[in-house]
Design a protein around this motif. Sequence first.
Motif, PDB file in Angstrom:
ATOM      1  N   HIS A 425       0.849  -1.194   0.000  1.00  0.00           N
ATOM      2  CA  HIS A 425       0.000   0.000   0.000  1.00  0.00           C
ATOM      3  C   HIS A 425       0.884   1.243   0.000  1.00  0.00           C
ATOM      4  O   HIS A 425       1.863   1.319   0.757  1.00  0.00           O
ATOM      5  CB  HIS A 425      -0.911  -0.011   1.233  1.00  0.00           C
ATOM      6  N   PRO A 426       0.579   2.227  -0.822  1.00  0.00           N
ATOM      7  CA  PRO A 426       1.482   3.388  -0.952  1.00  0.00           C
ATOM      8  C   PRO A 426       1.655   4.207   0.316  1.00  0.00           C
ATOM      9  O   PRO A 426       2.652   4.935   0.442  1.00  0.00           O
ATOM     10  CB  PRO A 426       0.823   4.218  -2.062  1.00  0.00           C
ATOM     11  N   ASP A 427       0.708   4.104   1.262  1.00  0.00           N
ATOM     12  CA  ASP A 427       0.808   4.899   2.490  1.00  0.00           C
ATOM     13  C   ASP A 427       1.434   4.145   3.651  1.00  0.00           C
ATOM     14  O   ASP A 427       1.603   4.706   4.733  1.00  0.00           O
ATOM     15  CB  ASP A 427      -0.578   5.411   2.911  1.00  0.00           C
ATOM     16  N   VAL A 428       1.746   2.875   3.469  1.00  0.00           N
ATOM     17  CA  VAL A 428       2.301   2.065   4.551  1.00  0.00           C
ATOM     18  C   VAL A 428       3.820   2.049   4.454  1.00  0.00           C
ATOM     19  O   VAL A 428       4.381   1.674   3.422  1.00  0.00           O
ATOM     20  CB  VAL A 428       1.749   0.627   4.514  1.00  0.00           C
ATOM     21  N   VAL A 429       4.484   2.450   5.538  1.00  0.00           N
ATOM     22  CA  VAL A 429       5.938   2.470   5.583  1.00  0.00           C
ATOM     23  C   VAL A 429       6.489   1.136   6.076  1.00  0.00           C
ATOM     24  O   VAL A 429       7.457   0.608   5.528  1.00  0.00           O
ATOM     25  CB  VAL A 429       6.433   3.611   6.490  1.00  0.00           C
ATOM     26  N   GLU A 430       5.879   0.605   7.108  1.00  0.00           N
ATOM     27  CA  GLU A 430       6.335  -0.653   7.688  1.00  0.00           C
ATOM     28  C   GLU A 430       5.148  -1.350   8.329  1.00  0.00           C
ATOM     29  O   GLU A 430       4.187  -0.705   8.769  1.00  0.00           O
ATOM     30  CB  GLU A 430       7.435  -0.386   8.730  1.00  0.00           C
ATOM     31  N   VAL A 431       5.214  -2.673   8.384  1.00  0.00           N
ATOM     32  CA  VAL A 431       4.086  -3.439   8.924  1.00  0.00           C
ATOM     33  C   VAL A 431       4.607  -4.686   9.623  1.00  0.00           C
ATOM     34  O   VAL A 431       5.605  -5.277   9.210  1.00  0.00           O
ATOM     35  CB  VAL A 431       3.087  -3.804   7.803  1.00  0.00           C
ATOM     36  N   ALA A 432       3.928  -5.080  10.691  1.00  0.00           N
ATOM     37  CA  ALA A 432       4.199  -6.332  11.393  1.00  0.00           C
ATOM     38  C   ALA A 432       2.875  -7.008  11.696  1.00  0.00           C
ATOM     39  O   ALA A 432       1.939  -6.358  12.172  1.00  0.00           O
ATOM     40  CB  ALA A 432       4.973  -6.083  12.687  1.00  0.00           C
ATOM     41  N   ALA A 447      -2.605  -6.575  12.574  1.00  0.00           N
ATOM     42  CA  ALA A 447      -1.562  -5.893  11.810  1.00  0.00           C
ATOM     43  C   ALA A 447      -1.200  -4.577  12.488  1.00  0.00           C
ATOM     44  O   ALA A 447      -2.088  -3.754  12.758  1.00  0.00           O
ATOM     45  CB  ALA A 447      -2.027  -5.630  10.379  1.00  0.00           C
ATOM     46  N   PHE A 448       0.082  -4.392  12.764  1.00  0.00           N
ATOM     47  CA  PHE A 448       0.604  -3.116  13.255  1.00  0.00           C
ATOM     48  C   PHE A 448       1.220  -2.389  12.066  1.00  0.00           C
ATOM     49  O   PHE A 448       2.068  -2.955  11.368  1.00  0.00           O
ATOM     50  CB  PHE A 448       1.651  -3.351  14.334  1.00  0.00           C
ATOM     51  N   VAL A 449       0.789  -1.165  11.832  1.00  0.00           N
ATOM     52  CA  VAL A 449       1.252  -0.439  10.656  1.00  0.00           C
ATOM     53  C   VAL A 449       1.860   0.905  11.050  1.00  0.00           C
ATOM     54  O   VAL A 449       1.412   1.558  11.995  1.00  0.00           O
ATOM     55  CB  VAL A 449       0.108  -0.198   9.641  1.00  0.00           C
ATOM     56  N   VAL A 450       2.894   1.287  10.332  1.00  0.00           N
ATOM     57  CA  VAL A 450       3.471   2.627  10.416  1.00  0.00           C
ATOM     58  C   VAL A 450       3.148   3.319   9.101  1.00  0.00           C
ATOM     59  O   VAL A 450       3.529   2.835   8.025  1.00  0.00           O
ATOM     60  CB  VAL A 450       4.998   2.568  10.643  1.00  0.00           C
ATOM     61  N   MET A 451       2.421   4.449   9.169  1.00  0.00           N
ATOM     62  CA  MET A 451       1.989   5.161   7.976  1.00  0.00           C
ATOM     63  C   MET A 451       2.998   6.255   7.626  1.00  0.00           C
ATOM     64  O   MET A 451       3.722   6.756   8.496  1.00  0.00           O
ATOM     65  CB  MET A 451       0.606   5.782   8.200  1.00  0.00           C
ATOM     66  N   LEU A 482       1.093   2.593  14.704  1.00  0.00           N
ATOM     67  CA  LEU A 482       2.158   3.001  15.615  1.00  0.00           C
ATOM     68  C   LEU A 482       3.058   4.013  14.913  1.00  0.00           C
ATOM     69  O   LEU A 482       3.173   4.019  13.685  1.00  0.00           O
ATOM     70  CB  LEU A 482       2.993   1.786  16.034  1.00  0.00           C
ATOM     71  N   ARG A 483       3.706   4.850  15.705  1.00  0.00           N
ATOM     72  CA  ARG A 483       4.644   5.806  15.120  1.00  0.00           C
ATOM     73  C   ARG A 483       5.873   5.091  14.596  1.00  0.00           C
ATOM     74  O   ARG A 483       6.473   5.513  13.608  1.00  0.00           O
ATOM     75  CB  ARG A 483       5.040   6.857  16.160  1.00  0.00           C
ATOM     76  N   GLU A 484       6.261   4.003  15.261  1.00  0.00           N
ATOM     77  CA  GLU A 484       7.368   3.183  14.801  1.00  0.00           C
ATOM     78  C   GLU A 484       7.226   1.793  15.393  1.00  0.00           C
ATOM     79  O   GLU A 484       6.578   1.591  16.422  1.00  0.00           O
ATOM     80  CB  GLU A 484       8.718   3.800  15.194  1.00  0.00           C
ATOM     81  N   LEU A 485       7.857   0.821  14.742  1.00  0.00           N
ATOM     82  CA  LEU A 485       7.848  -0.542  15.235  1.00  0.00           C
ATOM     83  C   LEU A 485       9.107  -0.801  16.054  1.00  0.00           C
ATOM     84  O   LEU A 485      10.171  -0.234  15.753  1.00  0.00           O
ATOM     85  CB  LEU A 485       7.778  -1.535  14.075  1.00  0.00           C
ATOM     86  N   PRO A 486       9.034  -1.621  17.086  1.00  0.00           N
ATOM     87  CA  PRO A 486      10.249  -1.960  17.849  1.00  0.00           C
ATOM     88  C   PRO A 486      11.174  -2.838  17.020  1.00  0.00           C
ATOM     89  O   PRO A 486      10.721  -3.703  16.261  1.00  0.00           O
ATOM     90  CB  PRO A 486       9.695  -2.728  19.054  1.00  0.00           C
ATOM     91  N   ARG A 492      15.962  -6.276  12.971  1.00  0.00           N
ATOM     92  CA  ARG A 492      14.758  -7.091  12.790  1.00  0.00           C
ATOM     93  C   ARG A 492      13.638  -6.552  13.664  1.00  0.00           C
ATOM     94  O   ARG A 492      13.867  -6.023  14.758  1.00  0.00           O
ATOM     95  CB  ARG A 492      15.034  -8.551  13.150  1.00  0.00           C
ATOM     96  N   ILE A 493      12.396  -6.685  13.187  1.00  0.00           N
ATOM     97  CA  ILE A 493      11.249  -6.255  13.982  1.00  0.00           C
ATOM     98  C   ILE A 493      11.123  -7.162  15.203  1.00  0.00           C
ATOM     99  O   ILE A 493      11.102  -8.392  15.085  1.00  0.00           O
ATOM    100  CB  ILE A 493       9.953  -6.298  13.156  1.00  0.00           C
ATOM    101  N   ALA A 494      11.050  -6.566  16.376  1.00  0.00           N
ATOM    102  CA  ALA A 494      10.933  -7.304  17.636  1.00  0.00           C
ATOM    103  C   ALA A 494       9.454  -7.504  17.951  1.00  0.00           C
ATOM    104  O   ALA A 494       8.853  -6.735  18.710  1.00  0.00           O
ATOM    105  CB  ALA A 494      11.646  -6.561  18.752  1.00  0.00           C
ATOM    106  N   LYS A 495       8.873  -8.522  17.348  1.00  0.00           N
ATOM    107  CA  LYS A 495       7.428  -8.733  17.497  1.00  0.00           C
ATOM    108  C   LYS A 495       7.015  -9.010  18.938  1.00  0.00           C
ATOM    109  O   LYS A 495       5.876  -8.716  19.330  1.00  0.00           O
ATOM    110  CB  LYS A 495       6.972  -9.868  16.577  1.00  0.00           C
ATOM    111  N   HIS A 496       7.924  -9.577  19.718  1.00  0.00           N
ATOM    112  CA  HIS A 496       7.590  -9.868  21.107  1.00  0.00           C
ATOM    113  C   HIS A 496       7.414  -8.597  21.935  1.00  0.00           C
ATOM    114  O   HIS A 496       6.884  -8.649  23.058  1.00  0.00           O
ATOM    115  CB  HIS A 496       8.680 -10.742  21.743  1.00  0.00           C
ATOM    116  N   ARG A 497       7.817  -7.449  21.389  1.00  0.00           N
ATOM    117  CA  ARG A 497       7.673  -6.180  22.115  1.00  0.00           C
ATOM    118  C   ARG A 497       6.492  -5.365  21.605  1.00  0.00           C
ATOM    119  O   ARG A 497       6.273  -4.242  22.063  1.00  0.00           O
ATOM    120  CB  ARG A 497       8.968  -5.369  21.965  1.00  0.00           C
TER     121      ARG A 497
END
Length: 500
Positions: A425-432, A447-451, A482-486, A492-497
């Motif tokens: 998606h053009p507005d999604v920067v990062e996703v977990a 889904a956790f997304v950073v726009m 979220l403003r940013e992903l851990p 690597r994305i720290a999904k446990h956080r």
Amino acid sequence: MGPEPSARRTSGCPARGPRAPAGPGPSLAYRPGIAEYRTIPELFEETLAAVPDKTWLLFEDDAYTYAEAHGRIAAVAAGLRRHGLAMGDIVLATARNDPRYVFLWLAAAYSGVIYLGVDPRQTDTELDGLVQQTEPTLVVTDANLDELFAEQGSLDGPGPATHDDPAVLIPTSGTTGRSKLVTQTHRAYAMAGEGFPWWIGLAEDDRLMTSLPLFHINAPAYSVLGSVTARASLALLPRFSARGFLDSARRHGATQFNAIGAMLEILMRQPERPDDADTPLRLAYAGPTPPEERHLEFERRFGLELTSGYAMSETTYGTVWAHGTRPYGTLGSPRQHPRLGVVNEARVNADGELELRNPAVMKGYWGMPEETERVLAPDGWLKTGDLVTENEDGTYTFVGRRKEVIRRRGENVAPAEIEEALASHPDVVEVAVVGVPSELSEEDIKAFVVMRDGADADFDELRDWAAQRLTAFKVPSLYEALRELPHTATGRIAKHRLPT
């Protein structure tokens, strides 16, 4: 280094429980002239010779005897030959629950053709990916399915395949986003068909019923081939409908059904009726089953006996409650074979992961040697990816899944595949994407997304975006911006956080 893995075998001939019938006709242990391992067509041929005029397959208003089904299988085998398919070729089919796809699967087995049944709900993108992965000789959908039945055919015995030849490719989600295609043998399916009636206690007068999808392993291996080996009948439902499930059992005279995922809980959440137990049903099989109190409540409400077990696409021989035992809350003990005896070993490795070794273990993942080596050792031990504890009575209790796969609605879902779709998606920067607890058991997808800066998080739009690219059960139901992903120190994305 952890402790050495422990191995445990269980008896190949446990005593039957008080409610189990005599078994699937003559005991498999005493049938002379049966090869050690068998093929799918060999199972069908033996039952065809014994009960050709018995009603086997029922679907809506249609019914087929074993002989009539054999004729349909022969017609499809002729159709496959017209399309140039031969031993070792692949046929890909959008296998919805319809007898024609059952006949196609069996015709492929008779022809030595490898069958790849896929979810008919898949998007064109997903289907194209599987076609590129496997390069099938023929793709069959509803649009060209009937053409395969255009002419009569004949079958000269069980065909060219041996028990060790690949019979089926089973799509299962991989952690890289590509489908891992489990390469399963005739032997694995035949052993499942021979074992299932014995494990749960089926007889010739039983009528199995399944609403589980034909593109998975449960319905073909246990319900279809289990009914064949038991010389019983099978009612095939187009889909699972909790509202009409009991009425379907009454209509078809069904005495047994299999359940996966949240099916049992969904049935329990239907409005209770005084005739809930007024059905022919006497047996149900699911894995794993609810805790003891809920398990017994289910049995009381529907007037049947519920048995638990565990298996996976990578092997049809996992665990099951042994005859005469009811180890509530456990997966049971290693399944064994009614004719061959002890064929299945289980152990818990140093990481607490269940490992299995038996003749029904897959050959590997199609075209993925590195993925195969991660789970299948040269000496035959299969890492299941499931963490368990071993109990003193030889049963195993499920703890959790080691591999990063979300279990939703009876399906395995790879987060990486969903992340790739949403990240486009053009507005999604990062996703977990992660699995979160669901009130219906198993998991929901979040889904956790950073726009991108200045873009609003329109979750309805993101849901629609994902739905255009993914099968419905893969589309996340929950979203959070979220403003940013851990991240870890290595990026690597720290999904446990994540705030799940």
